[in-house]
Enzyme design. Structure first.
Site, PDB file in Angstrom:
ATOM      1  CD  GLN A   1      -1.405   0.040   3.679  1.00  0.00           C
ATOM      2  OE1 GLN A   1      -2.621  -0.022   3.539  1.00  0.00           O
ATOM      3  NE2 GLN A   1      -0.805  -0.268   5.085  1.00  0.00           N
TER       4      GLN A   1
ATOM      5  CG  ASN B   1       3.519  -0.062   4.270  1.00  0.00           C
ATOM      6  OD1 ASN B   1       2.336  -0.234   3.624  1.00  0.00           O
ATOM      7  ND2 ASN B   1       3.766  -0.148   5.532  1.00  0.00           N
TER       8      ASN B   1
ATOM      9  CG  HIS C   1      -3.311   6.029   5.265  1.00  0.00           C
ATOM     10  ND1 HIS C   1      -3.688   5.042   4.342  1.00  0.00           N
ATOM     11  CD2 HIS C   1      -2.960   5.708   6.403  1.00  0.00           C
ATOM     12  CE1 HIS C   1      -3.889   3.911   5.484  1.00  0.00           C
ATOM     13  NE2 HIS C   1      -3.387   4.521   6.584  1.00  0.00           N
TER      14      HIS C   1
ATOM     15  CE1 TYR D   1      -1.196   0.781  20.214  1.00  0.00           C
ATOM     16  CE2 TYR D   1      -2.829   0.831  18.116  1.00  0.00           C
ATOM     17  CZ  TYR D   1      -1.486   0.257  18.915  1.00  0.00           C
ATOM     18  OH  TYR D   1      -0.985  -0.805  18.320  1.00  0.00           O
ATOM     19  CE1 TYR D   2      -4.277   2.812  14.370  1.00  0.00           C
ATOM     20  CE2 TYR D   2      -5.667   2.398  16.099  1.00  0.00           C
ATOM     21  CZ  TYR D   2      -4.830   2.017  15.097  1.00  0.00           C
ATOM     22  OH  TYR D   2      -4.954   0.473  14.643  1.00  0.00           O
ATOM     23  CD  GLN D   3      -2.917  12.947  19.847  1.00  0.00           C
ATOM     24  OE1 GLN D   3      -3.996  12.907  20.039  1.00  0.00           O
ATOM     25  NE2 GLN D   3      -2.438  14.212  19.947  1.00  0.00           N
TER      26      GLN D   3
ATOM     27  CG  HIS E   1      -8.480   1.927  14.279  1.00  0.00           C
ATOM     28  ND1 HIS E   1      -8.431   0.796  14.239  1.00  0.00           N
ATOM     29  CD2 HIS E   1      -7.747   2.260  13.281  1.00  0.00           C
ATOM     30  CE1 HIS E   1      -7.764   0.263  13.246  1.00  0.00           C
ATOM     31  NE2 HIS E   1      -7.268   1.375  12.539  1.00  0.00           N
TER      32      HIS E   1
ATOM     33  CG  HIS F   1     -13.636   0.635  21.069  1.00  0.00           C
ATOM     34  ND1 HIS F   1     -13.054  -0.164  21.946  1.00  0.00           N
ATOM     35  CD2 HIS F   1     -13.037   0.118  20.056  1.00  0.00           C
ATOM     36  CE1 HIS F   1     -11.915  -0.792  21.456  1.00  0.00           C
ATOM     37  NE2 HIS F   1     -12.112  -0.644  20.203  1.00  0.00           N
TER      38      HIS F   1
HETATM   39 ZN   LIG Z   1     -12.827   0.338  24.222  1.00  0.00          ZN
END
Ligand SMILES: [Zn+2]
Ligand SMILES: [Zn+2]
Lengths: 716, 716
Positions: free
Chosen positions: A127, A130, A183, A238-240, A393, A395
Site C-alpha cells: 500500500q 508504506n 495516510h 494509541y493512534y495519535q 478504530h 469504540h
Molecule cells: Zn474500548
C-alpha cells in the site's frame, strides 16, 4: 544538484549546524555519545550483511515487506553516521542501496499484493502508505549523503528512485495525497521533503496545499483538521502517537528550510499541542487504552521520542526532559543532542499532568476526552469519554469512563482484542473479538439500552454524531465534568456527570458518578463496571451460579460474558469491594431503588480460541423504566500488605449516599463511618458564569457557593 | 541484679561492645545512621501516645492483642535507642511499661479467648505462642534498659512480670515448652534469654535441654529435629522464614553469653544452613509458594532480615550482602552495623543460587525439595517436590513441580487460599477453599488417580509417608532429578523424572518431564499443568464449551474447575502454547498415545464468595490403564513486544518428541525445526557410581557417556 532553499546539505530534520554540534559531542562522555556508539555498533553489524533489494512480493509482515523496511531504516541511520563520522563506508552503503533502488523502481508494476479495487496501492509495498514512509526515511538518507555523491550518481538516484516515487505518491495517487487523513500526511511529508532536497518548490507547495494548491487538501489542511484545537486526534492516543510521526518530521524540515512559514506557530502552535496532548493522555507511562489500542503502548514509543525531542528543540521546556528521561532514548539529531546535554546536566523538571477537557473535532465542538486528575492520596486519574467516534478504530463507548489509582488501572477499558504480529492469533491482526467484544458498548463502563450497542454498531451513523460536553471544572477539591448525547439510541437521552473529589478534612478521595437516562418509552438499562482485582465483599446477598455458567446474552458482546452471580439489593446503599494488585481496596457504593439487579460477570464465553482475557465486571440492570438515574461513588481505601503482614481498612468507610435535585443544583451526599458527611453541590446547566452564586437549603441550614461546584463537609 | 554470665548489660542479641560501635556509627553519614534516624523518628512519634496496657480481652487481630504486640515492639525499639543515645526518655518509657506489666500480670487469669480444651493458653494473649513472643522482645528490652533502673524497680519488674511469665511459659506449660515444634522454640528462646538476663542458669539449661534436662525436648533437640541436615524446614519456605526468628535470636544470645557452646557450629552449622536455605528457596525475591504460603512473601520479610544480619555477623560472607541489599532494611544491632558498613563500602558480591536437592526429614532421608536452576537463557528455576507432607500446612502434592523463567512463575502453584487479615474473607484466616482447592492434588502439577487426592486427604497417613529421592545430578548442560512414591495411592507407584537442560549448540532450553504410573489395576490418571498466561495456540482441535460451563467434578478440588474445552489429540506430538506477561511464549509438547484427552480448565466453580483466583490449566487424562508414562517437554521461546511492535518466534521450534527405554537407560529425543535433535540420555536407577560408563545404540550409531546423564545434539 543545487538547492534553492538551503545552501547546505543536510537540511531536513538534521541541519548542517546540527552536524557540527554532533561531531563535537561524540568526543565527550555522556548520553549522546552512548547513543552514538550504540547506533554505530548496530549499523556496523548490519553492514556485514550483503545488499538485499528484493523484488516486491509480500504483503505486510512478509519477507520483502520487512526487508524494504529494514533498508530504509538502515539507510537513514547510516546517513546520520556518515555525517557525524565522515566515514565513507556509511555513505557508500546508502549510495549502493539507492542506486539499486534506482535500477529497480522504474521496472516495478503495482504491487502484486495490493488490495483489489483499493485506491492506495504501492509498488515497493502493498500500500502507498508504506511507500510514503519509505520516502520519508529515504529522502533524509539521501540528503545526508548527498555531499559524498558524484553528480552522475546523484542524477541516477534522483531520476531512477526519488522522482518516480515522489511522482507516484503525488500526481499518480491524487486521492491519497489530497486526503485529509493520516495516510495523506505521510505522502505529503515524503513529497514535500523531497521537494526541499531536489529543489522542487512546486512539490513543497503541493504538499502543503493540495495538488492543485487550493488548500483543500495538503499538510496545512491536515494540521487544521486532523487535530482538535487542543491537539487531540480523534482516533485516540494509541493512534495519535502513530499519526504524530510525519507531522513532526515534516514540520521540522519546513522549519529548517523555510522558517518564515512559522510552521510551529501555525494554528496557535498545533504541532506542539499535539505532542503535548499525546503525553497528557497517559498514566504511569502508558497511554489511555481507549478505542483500538494495545495496552502496553506508552510514552516510550519511537514516534513520541521523536515528538518530544523535536518539541524540546523548539521550546526548551525542561518539563519535556522529564518525559525524555522516562523514554530513555536519545536520537542522533541536533534536537537529540540538546535533550542529551540537558539530561546530562540534570535540567529536567517534573512534568505536570493536568486536569483538562481535550476538545474533540476540528473546531473543538464535537465532545471531548476529559481527564480529571488529583494527587492528594496517590496519583489518580479519571478518564471520561464524551468524545466523537473516531472513525473505524473507534469504540461504541459514548460517555464511558476509566479510573486509575496508585499505578494501576482500577476501572478498566479492554482496549483492542489483538495479539500484534502473533500469527496464531488471526495472523496478528485485529481478532474477530475486537468487533464482537472490544468495540461493543457492554465492554465499556457506560449505559447499554436494551442490550444493543450505541448507534446499533453503525459506524457511519456513529461518525456523524457525537456527545456534547456540558461543562468541565477543576479546583483543588473538585474536578467535575458532564456531557450528554441524544443520538446513541433513538429517543433516549444519556447524560453523565463524573467528579473526582478529595476532602481536605479527612483526606478521603471519591470518584462520583451520576448517570441520567431519559426516554419516553420503557427500556432495559445496563450500566457495567469493569474492574481489575479480586472481589472481596458485597453488602448484599449474591446468588452464585456455582456449578453451571451460561452466557449472559447472545449478541452485542453479551454473548462473551459468563453470568457468575446476581443479586437484587434492597433499596438504599449497595456496596461492592475488590482488591487490586496495587494493595488497595476499592468500594463502589451505589444508590439502589430495590428494583435494580447487579449481575456479576466474567469475560470468556463464546471464545473458542481463548482470545479474550478473563476480566471481571458487574452490571447494574434496571428493566422496564423510561428514565432512571444511576448514582454511585467509588472509594479507594486501606492497604493489603501480606508481605509485611498487615491489612488496613479493608472495609468501606461509606455508610450513606444520597442524591437530591434542588432547582438547578444537584446535591450528592456521602456519609462516612467517622461521622463526616461530604456534600458535593454542583450546577447542572451548561455555561453558567464563574461568578454566579448559588444558594441552597440542606437540612436546617442554608449554604451557598460560587461557580460550578463545591465540596462541603459536615461533622456530626 | 547480678549476672553470672555477663558482666555487662545488654548482652543478648546486642552486646555492650555493639553499643559502643553503634554510638560511633550514628555520627557518620550512611545506611546505619539513616536507619537510626528513621527508627528514632518512629519511636518519638509513638512516645507521644500515652501508655496503654489494656486488660486482655481480644483474640488475634483484636484491640488488646494488637496493643500488647505494639507494646513489646515499642519497648524493644526504645530500649535500643536508649543504649545508643543514652537519652533517659527511652528508658523511662520502657520502665513505665514494664512496671505496669508487673502490676497487671500477677492479676491475670487465663485469657478469656483461649481455645477451649487446648493446652496452649496464654494470659496476655489468647495463646502461649504470642506470650512467648512477648517475652522474647520484652526480655531484650529489659536487658537494654537494666543499667538505668534502680534495684527496687528491677526487682519489681522481675518479680511482677519477667519471672511469672517465664514460669508460666515453662513449668506451667510443660507440653508446649518441651514440644519439638516451632511454638516450643519461641518458649525456650524466651525463657532461656530471661535466664541469661536474670542469672538463672537453670532456666537456660531447661531451655536448651527440656524441663527435665533430658535432651528429649528443648532448643538443641529442636535444632536437631526441625530442620533437615540441609537446613530445610519441612513446612516449606513460607513457614521456614517464620520459624527462623526464635532460632537465630536465641542462638545469637547463646553465642554472646556462652560462646564456648559453639551454637553456630552445632550440628554442622545448622543455624547458618537454615538461614541460607531460606534464601535459596526463593526466585526473584519471592519464596517458592509450596504448601500453605502467601505468594507475595519474600526475602525482605523481617524474620529473614534478622537471619541474614546475624548470619553476616557470623560469617562475613559478602554474598549475604547481596541479599541484604535487596532487603534494604538495616537493623539497629552490632551485626546490623556490620551489614550497613559493608554495604556502604560496596562489598556485596552476587549471591549464588544453586541447583540442589534440599533433603527433607531430620535425618535427610524423607525425600527432598529439589531446585534445578540455569542461567543460560534468562534466569530459570524448576522446583520439584518429592518432599514429605510437612504437617498441617502441607499440601497433597507429592512429586509436583513449578517452573520459573525471566522473572515470572510459568508453571504455577496456587499457594494458600487466604487473604491475610481481610475480615470479609473468613476473618482473614485460611479460607474453606484452602482445604477444598489449594491443598488438593488436582490443584498441583502432579498425577491424580481416580479424581482422589494423595493419601485420600488423610493428613495422618500423609505425615507418615514420603517420597524417595532416587537421584539428583547437575552439570552445565543437564540438571536432573527423579523420585518415587508408592504410598500416595494403594497399589500405585508414582515415579517422576524432571530435567532442565540447555543446548550449547543452539542455545535452546527445555524442561523435560517423564512421569511413570504403575499399578496392577486400571485407573483414571490425570496430570494437570497450571500455567500462567494467555493461551495462544494448540496443535490439535479443541471442542470448546463456549456458552455453557460445568464443573469438571464434584469433589477433591475438581468441583472448583470449570471445563472450558477438551480435545483428544492424535497419536504423536500435542502442543499447547501460551504467552506469559514477561513477553515470552511457552510451549508444552506432549507425547500422545491417541487415547489421552486434554481438558482445559479455569478455576472458579463452586466459589460463591469469589474467593479463588481465575487461574488456567490443562489436564492430560488417560482413563482405563494400569500403567502409563506421561512424557512432555516445556520450551520457552520467542518474544512478544507490542510496545516496540515486534514479535519473534511465537511458534514452538519443537517438531518431534520421542521416548525410549534401552536397558537401564532412558532416551528422550527432541527434534527442532532447525534440523537439530537433542537427545537426553539418563540412567534410571538409584545410586549409580559417578564413573560408570554407559553405552547405547541410537539410530545406526553407538554412543556412550559417564555418570548419570548427558545431552547429545545431532544435526541433520
Ligand atoms: Zn474500548
Ligand atoms: Zn500447593
Amino acid at each position: 544538484p543545487l538547492a534553492a532553499y538551503a545552501a547546505d546539505h543536510p537540511n531536513l530534520v538534521i541541519s548542517a549546524a546540527d552536524v557540527d554540534a554532533m561531531q563535537g559531542a561524540i568526543k565527550q562522555p555522556g548520553r549522546f555519545r552512548n547513543a552514538f556508539l550504540a547506533t554505530q555498533s548496530a549499523v556496523d553489524r548490519a553492514l556485514q550483511a550483503p545488499l538485499a533489494i528484493p523484488m516486491p512480493a509480500d504483503a505486510g509482515g512478509g519477507y520483502t515487506h520487512e526487508q524494504h523496511k529494514k533498508n530504509y531504516q538502515l539507510m537513514y541511520n547510516a546517513g546520520v553516521l556518515y555525517q557525524i563520522t565522515q566515514d565513507p563506508k556509511y555513505a557508500e552503503r546508502v549510495r549502493d542501496m539507492l542506486l539499486a533502488y534506482a535500477e529497480l523502481y522504474p521496472t516495478l508494476p503495482l504491487h502484486p499484493k495490493r488490495r483489489p479495487g483499493a485506491n492506495n496501492p504501492g509498488k515497493l509495498f502493498w500500500q502507498s502508505l508504506n511507500e510514503a514512509v519509505w520516502l520519508v526515511y529515504t529522502i533524509q538518507a539521501y540528503d545526508l549523503i548527498l555531499p559524498s555523491l558524484t553528480d552522475a550518481e546523484a542524477k541516477k538516484i534522483e531520476q531512477g528512485a526519488i522522482r518516480p516515487v515522489a511522482r507516484f505518491l503525488s500526481i499518480d495517487s491524487p486521492k491519497t495525497f489530497n486526503k485529509v487523513h493520516n495516510h495523506g500526511t505521510w505522502l505529503t511529508a515524503g513529497v514535500g521533503m523531497a521537494g526541499y532536497v531536489l529543489d522542487e518548490p512546486e512539490w513543497v507547495e503541493q504538499a502543503l496545499l493540495d495538488l492543485d494548491k487550493s488548500g483543500k487538501g495538503g499538510f496545512l489542511r491536515q494540521l487544521s483538521t486532523l487535530f482538535s484545537p487542543d491537539g487531540y486526534y480523534n482516533e485516540g492516543p494509541y493512534y495519535q502517537r502513530y499519526a504524530l510521526m510525519p507531522f513532526v518530521t515534516f514540520a521540522k524540515a519546513i522549519e529548517n528550510n523555510e522558517p518564515e512559514r512559522g510552521i510551529f506557530e501555525y494554528r496557535d502552535g498545533i504541532v506542539m499541542k499535539a505532542i503535548d496532548t499525546t503525553i497528557q493522555l497517559s498514566y504511569d507511562n502508558l497511554f489511555f487504552p481507549i478505542n483500538d489500542a494495545i495496552k502496553s503502548k506508552g510514552i516510550d514509543t519511537s514516534e513520541l521520542v521523536l515528538g518530544v525531542t523535536i518539541a524540546y528543540g523548539q521550546s526548551g521546556d525542561p518539563q519535556l526532559l522529564d518525559i525524555a528521561a522516562k523514554q530513555d532514548q536519545i536520537l542522533l539529531s541536533g534536537d537529540g543532542l540538546k535533550v542529551a546535554n540537558a539530561l546530562d546536566a540534570g535540567q529536567e523538571q517534573p512534568y505536570t499532568f493536568k486536569s483538562f477537557a481535550f476538545r474533540d473535532g476540528k473546531d473543538g465542538d464535537e465532545g471531548a476526552l476529559v481527564v480529571l486528575r488529583q494527587q492528594t492520596d496517590g496519583d489518580q486519574a479519571l478518564v471520561f469519554k464524551p468524545a466523537a467516534q473516531g472513525m473505524g478504530h473507534g469504540h461504541f463507548d459514548k460517555l464511558t469512563w476509566q479510573f486509575y489509582d496508585r499505578g494501576e488501572e482500577i476501572v478498566t477499558d479492554y482496549g483492542a482484542a489483538r495479539f500484534l504480529n502473533v500469527e496464531a492469533k488471526n495472523g496478528g491482526r485485529y481478532l474477530a473479538e475486537n468487533e464482537s467484544w472490544a468495540k461493543q458498548t457492554v465492554a465499556h463502563n457506560t449505559v447499554v439500552v436494551d442490550e444493543t450497542s450505541h448507534f446499533d454498531n453503525n459506524l457511519k451513523v456513529a461518525n456523524q454524531n457525537h456527545p456534547d460536553l456540558l461543562f468541565f471544572h477543576a479546583d483543588d477539591q473538585v474536578k467535575i465534568s458532564a456531557a450528554e448525547i441524544n443520538s446513541a439510541y433513538p429517543g433516549v437521552r444519556l447524560k453523565r456527570t463524573l467528579a473526582l473529589v478529595n476532602s481536605p478534612e479527612n483526606g478521603k478521595t471519591f470518584a462520583i458518578d451520576v448517570f441520567d437516562v431519559a426516554s419516553s418509552q420503557e427500556h432495559q438499562l445496563d450500566l457495567p463496571l469493569h474492574y481489575n482485582g479480586q472481589l472481596v465483599d458485597t453488602s448484599f446477598r449474591l446468588q452464585g451460579f456455582t456449578d453451571n455458567l451460561k452466557a449472559l446474552g447472545t449478541n452485542n458482546g453479551y454473548q462473551h460474558l459468563w453470568l457468575k452471580a446476581r443479586g437484587k439489593p434492597e433499596s438504599g446503599l449497595a456496596q461492592v469491594t475488590w482488591l487490586n494488585d496495587n494493595g488497595r481496596f476499592y468500594t463502589q457504593s451505589s444508590l439502589m431503588d430495590g428494583a435494580t439487579e447487579l449481575l456479576f460477570t466474567e469475560l470468556g464465553a463464546n471464545d473458542p480460541n481463548f482470545n479474550l482475557r478473563s476480566e471481571k465486571g458487574f452490571i447494574a440492570r434496571r428493566d422496564g423504566v423510561s428514565s432512571h438515574t444511576f448514582v454511585s461513588v467509588l472509594e479507594p481505601h486501606g492497604q493489603y500488605n501480606p508481605s509485611k503482614e498487615f491489612t488496613l481498612e479493608a472495609e468501606s468507610q461509606v455508610n450513606a449516599l444520597d442524591h437530591q435535585r434542588v432547582g438547578d443544583l444537584e446535591l450528592i451526599t456521602i456519609g462516612t463511618k467517622d461521622g463526616a458527611t461530604q456534600l458535593l453541590a454542583y450546577h447542572r446547566s451548561k455555561g453558567i458564569a464563574a461568578d454566579t452564586r448559588h444558594t441552597f437549603k440542606f437540612g436546617d441550614s442554608e449554604y451557598s457557593f460560587t461557580g460550578r461546584a463545591k465540596l462541603f463537609q459536615f461533622n456530626n
